[in-house]
Design a protein around this motif. Structure first.
Motif, short mmCIF file in Angstrom:
data_model
loop_
_atom_site.label_atom_id
_atom_site.label_comp_id
_atom_site.label_asym_id
_atom_site.label_seq_id
_atom_site.Cartn_x
_atom_site.Cartn_y
_atom_site.Cartn_z
N ASP B 132 39.38 52.40 26.47
CA ASP B 132 39.55 52.71 25.05
C ASP B 132 41.02 52.88 24.70
O ASP B 132 41.49 52.38 23.67
CB ASP B 132 38.81 54.01 24.71
CG ASP B 132 37.32 53.78 24.56
OD1 ASP B 132 36.93 52.59 24.60
OD2 ASP B 132 36.58 54.74 24.42
N GLN B 133 41.73 53.61 25.59
CA GLN B 133 43.17 53.80 25.33
C GLN B 133 43.89 52.46 25.32
O GLN B 133 44.74 52.20 24.46
CB GLN B 133 43.78 54.69 26.41
CG GLN B 133 43.43 56.15 26.24
CD GLN B 133 43.90 57.00 27.39
OE1 GLN B 133 44.57 56.49 28.29
NE2 GLN B 133 43.54 58.25 27.37
N GLU B 134 43.50 51.60 26.23
CA GLU B 134 44.14 50.29 26.27
C GLU B 134 43.86 49.52 24.99
O GLU B 134 44.75 48.87 24.44
CB GLU B 134 43.62 49.50 27.46
CG GLU B 134 44.44 49.71 28.71
CD GLU B 134 43.80 49.01 29.89
OE1 GLU B 134 43.16 47.97 29.67
OE2 GLU B 134 43.95 49.52 31.00
N GLU B 135 42.63 49.67 24.51
CA GLU B 135 42.25 48.98 23.27
C GLU B 135 43.11 49.48 22.10
O GLU B 135 43.62 48.70 21.30
CB GLU B 135 40.77 49.26 23.00
CG GLU B 135 40.24 48.67 21.73
CD GLU B 135 40.07 47.17 21.85
OE1 GLU B 135 39.80 46.55 20.82
OE2 GLU B 135 40.24 46.63 22.95
N GLU B 136 43.30 50.80 22.06
CA GLU B 136 44.11 51.40 20.99
C GLU B 136 45.54 50.87 21.07
O GLU B 136 46.15 50.47 20.06
CB GLU B 136 44.08 52.93 21.16
CG GLU B 136 44.79 53.69 20.07
CD GLU B 136 44.20 53.39 18.71
OE1 GLU B 136 44.96 53.42 17.73
OE2 GLU B 136 42.99 53.11 18.62
N ALA B 137 46.08 50.88 22.29
CA ALA B 137 47.46 50.40 22.47
C ALA B 137 47.56 48.94 22.05
O ALA B 137 48.54 48.54 21.41
CB ALA B 137 47.88 50.55 23.93
N ARG B 138 46.51 48.19 22.38
CA ARG B 138 46.54 46.77 22.04
C ARG B 138 46.53 46.59 20.52
O ARG B 138 47.26 45.77 19.97
CB ARG B 138 45.32 46.08 22.66
CG ARG B 138 45.47 44.59 22.82
CD ARG B 138 44.28 44.05 23.57
NE ARG B 138 43.03 44.28 22.88
CZ ARG B 138 42.61 43.53 21.86
NH1 ARG B 138 43.33 42.51 21.44
NH2 ARG B 138 41.47 43.79 21.26
N GLN B 140 47.63 48.73 18.27
CA GLN B 140 48.93 49.12 17.71
C GLN B 140 49.94 48.00 17.93
O GLN B 140 50.74 47.68 17.05
CB GLN B 140 49.41 50.40 18.37
CG GLN B 140 48.71 51.63 17.83
CD GLN B 140 49.17 52.90 18.50
OE1 GLN B 140 50.15 52.87 19.26
NE2 GLN B 140 48.49 53.99 18.22
N THR B 141 49.87 47.44 19.13
CA THR B 141 50.82 46.35 19.42
C THR B 141 50.59 45.17 18.50
O THR B 141 51.56 44.55 18.00
CB THR B 141 50.64 45.90 20.88
OG1 THR B 141 50.72 47.04 21.71
CG2 THR B 141 51.70 44.90 21.27
N GLU B 142 49.32 44.90 18.23
CA GLU B 142 49.03 43.78 17.33
C GLU B 142 49.55 44.05 15.93
O GLU B 142 50.15 43.17 15.29
CB GLU B 142 47.52 43.53 17.28
CG GLU B 142 47.05 42.55 18.34
CD GLU B 142 45.54 42.41 18.33
OE1 GLU B 142 44.89 42.93 17.39
OE2 GLU B 142 45.01 41.79 19.26
N ALA B 143 49.35 45.30 15.45
CA ALA B 143 49.84 45.64 14.11
C ALA B 143 51.35 45.49 14.05
O ALA B 143 51.92 44.94 13.09
CB ALA B 143 49.44 47.08 13.76
N ARG B 144 52.01 45.96 15.11
CA ARG B 144 53.46 45.88 15.16
C ARG B 144 53.90 44.40 15.21
O ARG B 144 54.87 44.02 14.55
CB ARG B 144 53.93 46.58 16.43
CG ARG B 144 55.39 46.90 16.43
CD ARG B 144 55.72 47.91 17.51
NE ARG B 144 57.14 47.84 17.83
CZ ARG B 144 58.08 48.27 17.01
NH1 ARG B 144 57.77 48.80 15.84
NH2 ARG B 144 59.36 48.16 17.34
N GLU B 145 53.11 43.62 15.93
CA GLU B 145 53.45 42.20 16.03
C GLU B 145 53.36 41.55 14.66
O GLU B 145 54.20 40.73 14.29
CB GLU B 145 52.49 41.52 17.01
CG GLU B 145 52.94 40.13 17.39
CD GLU B 145 51.80 39.33 18.00
OE1 GLU B 145 50.77 39.92 18.35
OE2 GLU B 145 51.95 38.11 18.08
#
Lengths: 110, 282
Positions: B132-138, B140-145
């Motif tokens: 789940d944490q990895e999903e969240e990080a992913r 956020q990374t996508e939004a930032r991208e």
């Protein structure tokens, strides 16, 4: 001849009718069967010796069965049922073997 | 047991049957004559003969019938026991202490399996929360991208903004005037800009001569249409201030139209360029 027929009929009836053995008797049945086998071999030997007597055979058959069952029952009550029944089987086995040896000596003269 | 062993049935038969011996003899007449006469060798012969005599001509005398009855009981017991041993489970007919032992073993086994189960469940929970944490990080990374993609011009953008149309019929507008317009929009806070299908990014440039203007090496056709996403209340006045871009362009006999629609779409894209030397330091 009739005796042999009786044995065969017994086996067949037991296999076909499938009677239900009451649970109280169940643990004693195998020992009783072995004791009866011993009595039968003893009787066969006596017959070959020419000293067979039906009264003696009946008494020895029934007393063998009862005593064997009693020993196992007592062993169960004392908490050594498994060991005692093993002992009974061993002793009866030895007797069956010695009777079988006597019968063999009669039948094959060897 | 030992007492029973010493007084075996044969001795008992031996001891008792002395009186019934004559009785037996009446049953088997043919075997009688030689048996008492010669003891040693013919005894074995007599045994055989007695067996044959008892077997073949079937006679229903008392002894035979009683023995048959007992053997019937024995056969019955034998059959029942063999069947119950072979067909039903090992638990049937097992003794009480054996059953208790089996039950204990099963309990132990159950406990072990329960332990293993709870351990595995813990493990599963850990793995799930970490995923789940990895999903969240992913995410956020996508939004930032996406945010960075808008700035770099690799993704399309939409939002409020202005559309500036520059018509230059005499071909008097120079590239630096268009650059001024872009600078002005940027200074007023425009987040994404495109000119006639060319996305304007940090490294964009205008070149060419008056009337033949290129942006990033691509020739621009008239009219020049700027689309900029940003706050319209900031962008519009920034262009229209006295002495500003609009006035300067209009001085060159070109016309400038500024609209502020609700939705401006900046959909010209630019390939993401991987820098040759610079590397991310984080």
């Amino acid at each position: 001849m009739i005796a042999v027929l009786g044995l065969i009929v017994g086996v067949v009836v037991g296999l076909i009718v499938r009677p239900v053995v009451p649970t109280v008797v169940e643990p004693y049945l195998p020992i009783a069967v072995v004791a009866a086998l011993d009595a039968v071999f003893g009787g066969l030997r006596a017959m070959l010796d020419g000293i067979f007597d039906d009264k003696v055979f009946v008494v020895s058959f029934l007393s063998n069965v009862v005593v064997a069952a009693l020993i196992v029952f007592l062993g169960d009550k004392l908490g050594v049922g498994a060991q005692l029944s093993t002992g009974v089987v061993v002793v009866l086995g030895i007797r069956i073997f010695s009777n079988a040896a006597a019968i063999r000596r009669h039948v094959f003269r060897a | 047991m030992t007492a029973n062993d010493t007084t075996e049935p044969e001795p008992r038969h031996d001891a008792k049957p002395v009186p019934p011996l004559p009785e037996q003899r009446t049953e088997e007449p043919p075997a009688e004559a030689p048996a008492p006469a010669a003891e040693a060798d013919p005894d074995a012969q007599a045994g055989r003969r007695r067996l044959k005599a008892a077997l073949w001509p079937p006679r229903a005398n008392r002894a035979q019938v009683i023995v048959a009855l007992l053997l019937f009981v024995l056969g019955l017991g034998l059959a029942i026991q063999v069947r119950s041993t072979s067909e039903s489970s090992a638990l049937r007919g097992a003794r009480q202490e054996d059953l208790v032992r089996i039950l204990d073993e099963l309990d132990d086994r159950k406990e072990r399996l329960q332990d293993e189960k709870s351990k595995l469940q813990d493990q599963r929970r850990d793995l799930k929360s970490s995923s789940d944490q990895e999903e969240e990080a992913r995410k956020q990374t996508e939004a930032r991208e996406r945010q960075l993609g808008i700035l770099a011009g690799t993704v399309a953008a939409t939002g409020p903004g202005v559309e500036v149309t520059v018509s230059d019929p005499v071909g008097a507008v120079k590239p630096d005037l268009l650059l001024d317009a872009v600078q002005e929009l940027r200074a007023a806070g425009a987040e994404a800009i495109q000119v006639n299908g060319v996305r304007i990014v940090a490294g964009s440039y205008f070149s060419g001569t008056a009337g033949k203007v290129s942006a990033d090496g691509k020739r621009l056709k008239q009219p020049y249409v700027f689309k900029a996403i940003g706050r319209p209340e900031d962008l519009e006045p920034a262009l229209k201030i006295p002495g500003g871009v609009v006035q300067t362009i209009e001085k060159e006999q070109a016309t400038v139209g500024v609209q502020a629609p609700d939705k401006v779409v900046v959909d010209a894209l630019r390939a993401a360029k991987r820098p040759d030397y610079a590397r991310s330091s984080s």
